[in-house]
Write a protein that holds these residues in place. Sequence first.
Motif, mmCIF file in Angstrom:
data_model
loop_
_atom_site.group_PDB
_atom_site.id
_atom_site.type_symbol
_atom_site.label_atom_id
_atom_site.label_comp_id
_atom_site.label_asym_id
_atom_site.label_seq_id
_atom_site.Cartn_x
_atom_site.Cartn_y
_atom_site.Cartn_z
ATOM 1 N N ASP A 62 0.844 -1.189 0.000
ATOM 2 C CA ASP A 62 0.000 0.000 0.000
ATOM 3 C C ASP A 62 0.884 1.246 0.000
ATOM 4 O O ASP A 62 2.116 1.160 -0.061
ATOM 5 C CB ASP A 62 -0.956 -0.012 1.200
ATOM 6 N N GLY A 63 0.265 2.435 0.076
ATOM 7 C CA GLY A 63 1.032 3.670 -0.007
ATOM 8 C C GLY A 63 2.075 3.814 1.080
ATOM 9 O O GLY A 63 3.197 4.277 0.827
ATOM 10 N N LEU A 64 1.719 3.408 2.306
ATOM 11 C CA LEU A 64 2.686 3.522 3.405
ATOM 12 C C LEU A 64 3.865 2.581 3.196
ATOM 13 O O LEU A 64 5.004 2.910 3.542
ATOM 14 C CB LEU A 64 1.992 3.245 4.740
ATOM 15 N N GLY A 65 3.591 1.397 2.623
ATOM 16 C CA GLY A 65 4.693 0.479 2.314
ATOM 17 C C GLY A 65 5.602 1.034 1.237
ATOM 18 O O GLY A 65 6.835 0.917 1.316
ATOM 19 N N ILE A 66 4.991 1.653 0.213
ATOM 20 C CA ILE A 66 5.798 2.286 -0.846
ATOM 21 C C ILE A 66 6.615 3.442 -0.268
ATOM 22 O O ILE A 66 7.785 3.621 -0.603
ATOM 23 C CB ILE A 66 4.885 2.794 -1.985
ATOM 24 N N LEU A 67 5.988 4.227 0.624
ATOM 25 C CA LEU A 67 6.698 5.336 1.276
ATOM 26 C C LEU A 67 7.957 4.836 1.978
ATOM 27 O O LEU A 67 9.036 5.441 1.849
ATOM 28 C CB LEU A 67 5.773 6.021 2.272
ATOM 29 N N ALA A 68 7.840 3.723 2.690
ATOM 30 C CA ALA A 68 8.997 3.158 3.390
ATOM 31 C C ALA A 68 10.076 2.733 2.401
ATOM 32 O O ALA A 68 11.279 2.954 2.628
ATOM 33 C CB ALA A 68 8.558 1.983 4.252
ATOM 34 N N GLU A 69 9.668 2.125 1.268
ATOM 35 C CA GLU A 69 10.646 1.678 0.266
ATOM 36 C C GLU A 69 11.361 2.870 -0.370
ATOM 37 O O GLU A 69 12.578 2.841 -0.576
ATOM 38 C CB GLU A 69 9.938 0.855 -0.816
ATOM 39 N N LEU A 70 10.605 3.908 -0.682
ATOM 40 C CA LEU A 70 11.218 5.077 -1.311
ATOM 41 C C LEU A 70 12.197 5.765 -0.370
ATOM 42 O O LEU A 70 13.264 6.231 -0.787
ATOM 43 C CB LEU A 70 10.141 6.071 -1.760
ATOM 44 N N HIS A 71 11.863 5.824 0.911
ATOM 45 C CA HIS A 71 12.759 6.475 1.870
ATOM 46 C C HIS A 71 14.000 5.650 2.166
ATOM 47 O O HIS A 71 15.005 6.186 2.621
ATOM 48 C CB HIS A 71 11.992 6.809 3.144
ATOM 49 N N LYS A 72 13.943 4.335 1.900
ATOM 50 C CA LYS A 72 15.170 3.533 1.970
ATOM 51 C C LYS A 72 16.130 3.964 0.866
ATOM 52 O O LYS A 72 17.346 3.993 1.051
ATOM 53 C CB LYS A 72 14.841 2.046 1.815
ATOM 54 N N GLU A 73 15.561 4.276 -0.296
ATOM 55 C CA GLU A 73 16.375 4.699 -1.436
ATOM 56 C C GLU A 73 16.879 6.136 -1.255
ATOM 57 O O GLU A 73 18.033 6.431 -1.519
ATOM 58 C CB GLU A 73 15.538 4.627 -2.722
ATOM 59 N N GLN A 97 5.701 8.689 9.439
ATOM 60 C CA GLN A 97 6.614 7.832 8.684
ATOM 61 C C GLN A 97 7.415 8.611 7.640
ATOM 62 O O GLN A 97 8.156 8.005 6.866
ATOM 63 C CB GLN A 97 5.830 6.693 8.016
ATOM 64 N N GLY A 98 7.257 9.936 7.613
ATOM 65 C CA GLY A 98 8.127 10.744 6.755
ATOM 66 C C GLY A 98 7.462 11.436 5.601
ATOM 67 O O GLY A 98 8.141 12.113 4.815
ATOM 68 N N ALA A 99 6.132 11.298 5.417
ATOM 69 C CA ALA A 99 5.453 12.035 4.355
ATOM 70 C C ALA A 99 5.482 13.523 4.666
ATOM 71 O O ALA A 99 5.450 13.928 5.834
ATOM 72 C CB ALA A 99 4.008 11.549 4.217
ATOM 73 N N TYR A 100 5.514 14.344 3.614
ATOM 74 C CA TYR A 100 5.527 15.795 3.829
ATOM 75 C C TYR A 100 4.159 16.289 4.255
ATOM 76 O O TYR A 100 4.033 17.129 5.156
ATOM 77 C CB TYR A 100 5.975 16.523 2.552
ATOM 78 N N ASP A 101 3.094 15.777 3.615
ATOM 79 C CA ASP A 101 1.744 16.235 3.931
ATOM 80 C C ASP A 101 0.742 15.191 3.458
ATOM 81 O O ASP A 101 1.092 14.226 2.766
ATOM 82 C CB ASP A 101 1.464 17.583 3.256
ATOM 83 N N PHE A 102 -0.526 15.397 3.830
ATOM 84 C CA PHE A 102 -1.611 14.475 3.494
ATOM 85 C C PHE A 102 -2.765 15.294 2.928
ATOM 86 O O PHE A 102 -3.159 16.303 3.514
ATOM 87 C CB PHE A 102 -2.051 13.721 4.754
ATOM 88 N N ILE A 103 -3.286 14.870 1.753
ATOM 89 C CA ILE A 103 -4.419 15.549 1.123
ATOM 90 C C ILE A 103 -5.542 14.544 0.927
ATOM 91 O O ILE A 103 -5.323 13.452 0.381
ATOM 92 C CB ILE A 103 -4.028 16.167 -0.234
ATOM 93 N N GLU A 104 -6.739 14.910 1.333
ATOM 94 C CA GLU A 104 -7.894 14.020 1.206
ATOM 95 C C GLU A 104 -8.608 14.263 -0.118
ATOM 96 O O GLU A 104 -8.781 15.402 -0.548
ATOM 97 C CB GLU A 104 -8.859 14.249 2.376
ATOM 98 N N LYS A 105 -8.998 13.154 -0.803
ATOM 99 C CA LYS A 105 -9.797 13.242 -2.023
ATOM 100 C C LYS A 105 -11.256 13.506 -1.642
ATOM 101 O O LYS A 105 -11.714 13.000 -0.606
ATOM 102 C CB LYS A 105 -9.712 11.946 -2.817
ATOM 103 N N PRO A 106 -12.023 14.184 -2.489
ATOM 104 C CA PRO A 106 -11.557 14.947 -3.666
ATOM 105 C C PRO A 106 -10.850 16.213 -3.224
ATOM 106 O O PRO A 106 -11.255 16.849 -2.253
ATOM 107 C CB PRO A 106 -12.859 15.266 -4.402
ATOM 108 N N PHE A 107 -9.789 16.562 -3.914
ATOM 109 C CA PHE A 107 -8.982 17.694 -3.475
ATOM 110 C C PHE A 107 -9.138 18.872 -4.435
ATOM 111 O O PHE A 107 -9.467 18.722 -5.609
ATOM 112 C CB PHE A 107 -7.501 17.312 -3.370
ATOM 113 N N ASN A 108 -8.903 20.032 -3.910
ATOM 114 C CA ASN A 108 -8.911 21.267 -4.688
ATOM 115 C C ASN A 108 -7.564 21.404 -5.402
ATOM 116 O O ASN A 108 -6.514 21.191 -4.806
ATOM 117 C CB ASN A 108 -9.165 22.450 -3.744
ATOM 118 N N SER A 109 -7.610 21.768 -6.687
ATOM 119 C CA SER A 109 -6.361 21.857 -7.454
ATOM 120 C C SER A 109 -5.411 22.897 -6.865
ATOM 121 O O SER A 109 -4.182 22.695 -6.844
ATOM 122 C CB SER A 109 -6.651 22.175 -8.924
ATOM 123 N N ASP A 110 -5.940 24.018 -6.389
ATOM 124 C CA ASP A 110 -5.083 25.041 -5.790
ATOM 125 C C ASP A 110 -4.395 24.515 -4.539
ATOM 126 O O ASP A 110 -3.226 24.826 -4.270
ATOM 127 C CB ASP A 110 -5.893 26.287 -5.446
#
Length: 469
Positions: A62-73, A97-110
């Motif tokens: 899932d996204g959190l697992g991918i986040l962990a893999e990317l931060h290993k790199e 776990q190191g994400a910069y921010d969190f945005i909930e769908k549906p999100f505003n483009s601005d």
Amino acid sequence: MAHEILIVDDEPDIRALIEGILSDEGYETRQAANSDQAVAAFKQRRPSMVVLDIWLQNSKLDGLGILAELHKEEPQIPVVMISGHGTIETAVRAIQQGAYDFIEKPFNSDRLLLVVARALEAARLRRENSELRLRAGPETELVGNSASLAQLRAAIERVAPTGSRVLIAGPAGAGKEVVARMIHARSRRADGPFVALNCATLNPARFEEELFGMEAGADAQASPRRAGVLERAHNGTLLLDEVADMPLETQGKIVRALQEQGFERIGGATRVKVDVRVIATTNRDLQGEIAAGRFREDLYYRLAVVPLRIPALRERREDVPALARHFMTRSGATSGMPPRELAEDAMAALQAYDWPGNVRQLRNLIDWLLIMAPGEAREPIRAEMLPPEVGSAAPAMLKLDRSSEIMTLPLREARELFEKQYLEAQLLRFGGNISRTANFVGMERSALHRKLKFLGVHAEDRVPAGPAL
């Protein structure tokens, strides 16, 4: 250079929506639908940041697992998480776990664009702060007003925006890295990383590991993947400092990497694509190194698309006063001590000295003087306070006293001795420039030429050659 953003989401419509929003703002994008595609895309070429969905169908991670893999790199890569089923607990966990921010769908483009811009800016500031900590206060400007320096500045302004590779030649300590940093700062890659590899100090056995990085071993915990300087400099500038010290075998491999804009990590089979501007420096005659079989001709012509030359400090003595005052101010600010004035005789001695260590030696001397020169802080530093090898270079004119030789001579001979020593001192002051010396002493240029010839003072009235471009 446009920032590249990797979009990871299992819904094609969401990926297309985010890509459209980001592309309209000038960002470059790539897409991935699951964890395998995301990790593969990340390994192939490092993006500037990642927009990552938390819940992914048909995905090993899932996204959190991918986040962990990317931060290993790459621990510093900014990642913005998105989700249509998010909760406060999920958002908190992602940021922990190191994400910069969190945005909930549906999100505003601005809102998306604002978060992306802030994430990229935060990453840039972290990178700059890290570099500043590693390299205490690197110089980023050339100090002085000599003709040769003015020509060099003009060449830097012309070549910096082009993206061409640059070969900077000059003696050790003359400021080659300063010029490289100026080119980077004035280029379209200024927001990207500036990575320096010192070829002169690196163990020859570790060159390829430093350049290309290492693939992870069978035990990824014990032998993790490590990015080389080419990979870390993606979308930025790589400085190959003193490139003549690079082993011949490695020279052949860097030629191929420059040609293909890609390489494989040591022990790996994945092709890593990079977009890097390479700047090289050398204090040797590379044509002579080529003739001696110590440097590859094909690498020389790949690096020397635009050759620049930095003059030695003794070739631009008129810049010494400005440099000395600049270093005194900087040294005072760094040490917390009040800067001291340099008296005229001390400054003349600094201008007369040959500076085998160039600007670096002058900077170190000023640091030493601020700490070690005798006297109170309000007292100027005089020539006798300088180290013997430097102070002895002061022109004889400045060392005269009433008991010296001049007091024993007839008036005509004393006047000629005075004029000779006075004019020698002024020529040193103005770097041998006859026109500027004549203007200062109040003589016509032709009259000064005749006077110098009569007194036996040798001077070349010439403008220093500018850097090749």
